[in-house]
Design an enzyme around this catalytic site. Sequence first.
Site, short mmCIF file in Angstrom:
data_model
loop_
_atom_site.label_atom_id
_atom_site.label_comp_id
_atom_site.label_asym_id
_atom_site.label_seq_id
_atom_site.Cartn_x
_atom_site.Cartn_y
_atom_site.Cartn_z
CB SER A 137 -0.89 -0.03 1.25
OG SER A 137 -1.64 1.16 1.35
CE LYS A 163 -4.92 0.26 0.38
NZ LYS A 163 -5.62 -0.44 1.49
CE LYS A 165 -4.02 4.07 2.28
NZ LYS A 165 -5.29 3.61 2.88
CG ASP A 190 -7.88 2.66 0.79
OD1 ASP A 190 -9.00 3.20 0.88
OD2 ASP A 190 -7.30 2.11 1.76
CD GLU A 216 -9.12 -0.47 0.86
OE1 GLU A 216 -8.22 -0.88 0.08
OE2 GLU A 216 -8.99 -0.48 2.09
CG ASP A 241 -10.78 -0.26 5.31
OD1 ASP A 241 -11.11 -0.63 6.44
OD2 ASP A 241 -9.61 0.16 5.08
CE LYS A 265 -7.42 -1.65 7.12
NZ LYS A 265 -7.69 -0.21 7.01
N GLY A 293 -4.23 -3.82 6.46
CA GLY A 293 -3.22 -3.55 7.48
C GLY A 293 -3.35 -2.14 8.00
O1 OSB Z 1 -7.24 2.20 4.71
O2 OSB Z 1 -6.18 0.39 4.40
C1 OSB Z 1 -6.25 1.51 4.93
C2 OSB Z 1 -3.00 2.27 6.84
C3 OSB Z 1 -3.50 2.98 7.91
C4 OSB Z 1 -4.85 3.23 7.97
C5 OSB Z 1 -5.71 2.78 6.97
C6 OSB Z 1 -5.22 2.03 5.91
C7 OSB Z 1 -3.83 1.80 5.83
C8 OSB Z 1 -3.18 1.11 4.73
C9 OSB Z 1 -1.82 0.51 5.02
O3 OSB Z 1 -3.60 1.08 3.60
C10 OSB Z 1 -1.79 -0.96 4.83
C11 OSB Z 1 -0.54 -1.54 5.43
O4 OSB Z 1 -0.46 -1.72 6.68
O5 OSB Z 1 0.38 -1.82 4.67
MG MG Z 2 -8.52 1.13 3.38
#
Ligand code: OSB
Ligand code: MG
Length: 375
Positions: A137, A163, A165, A190, A216, A241, A265, A293
């Site tokens: 991510s 992925k 952001k 995401d 996402e 999520d 999660k 995560g």
């Molecule tokens: O939305 O998936 C999420 C990290 C912190 C808070 C929200 C998210 C995330 C990630 C990181 O996308 C995923 C990772 O731990 O590699």
């Molecule tokens: Mg997410």
Amino acid sequence: MVQVRRVQLDELEMPLVEPFETSFGVERRRRFLVLRIESEDGETGLGECVATRDPLYSSESVATARWMIETYLLPLLWREGALAPPIFRARAQAWRGHPMAKAAVEMALWDLWARRHRQSLAHALGSRRRRVEVGVSVGIQPSVPTLVRRVGDYLADGYRRIKIKVRPGWDERPVAALRREFPDIRLWVDANQAYPASAVAAIRRWATRYAVEQVEQPFPEHALATHAQLVRGARFRACLDESITDLATLEAAIGMQALTSLNVKAGRVGGLGAGRELGERAARARLPAWVGGMLETGIGRAHNVALASLSPFTFPADLSASDRYYQPDLVEPAFELGPGSTLSVPSGRGIGVDVVESIYRRHLRRHREFRRKTA
Ligand code: OSB
Ligand code: MG
């Protein structure tokens, strides 16, 4: 029933290898709680709490999680002992909300339970997989060329699913550039709820045009109807999520056809038992599920990898190698990326990794110890 002898509730702060920027802010250092539960027979269980310093991803924070654990969850353990995780879950359900606090305790109890039964956590949860497929991510970057370079580095490391952001103003350009540069990668985005309902058509346009495989949580947590609009006619997966916090919200979302894949999660839904149940429910609805995560250290990562090894989780997890987050990680052995973009599922007892005490102490900011009062 075995009694709990001692509980350690520690607060740590660790610098991330690089800042992680999302639509709700930048994280440079992660502040989090670690819980260590020790039973009378001398076994210990570890849990990491994913609540953050500030309530940005959800309403929980380090302070509310500490309060919930100290005020309600530890007294439950003093009263009832080192409960089997499903029983703890049932008892803790009496109190509303606070899923991240509950999950931290439940996960420590799972580790303890598995160790006491001389099995790996993955085995205790019902898994037989030895490796789990993972991706990476990638946070919002200062520029498109920086992003393309960063993604190129991760692909060179062996990650096969990327992925990124996104948020309004950082979506079509970065996605187009990645697709041009890397025509074959599995590309996910995401948004962490950053878009208004009026963005449905635009998101559908660029996601389709650049073959984004999954979008996402583009809209706010409670905007299920807007997510359902995005699902209609979409050629990509619409993943939820933040919207899915328990079985009831998943049922509602399935009923409304508001999702075509699910991020699970443990912290968001109150623990590994709940996460497993949501994965199973998604599988019955023929929805691909995958484990998300929250930038965990090796402690939380080990729990997540065990969860991701269960059969409902068929899409690559947001669980990268330790060195993508922390250098060095808190645990040994650290998680390393293996063949086919995978992490191996620890086979030792419990979570199967050990805390490196010297590293732990270096990042320790606050230490609290509780003992059972004997009559
Ligand atoms: O939305 O998936 C999420 C990290 C912190 C808070 C929200 C998210 C995330 C990630 C990181 O996308 C995923 C990772 O731990 O590699
Ligand atoms: Mg997410």
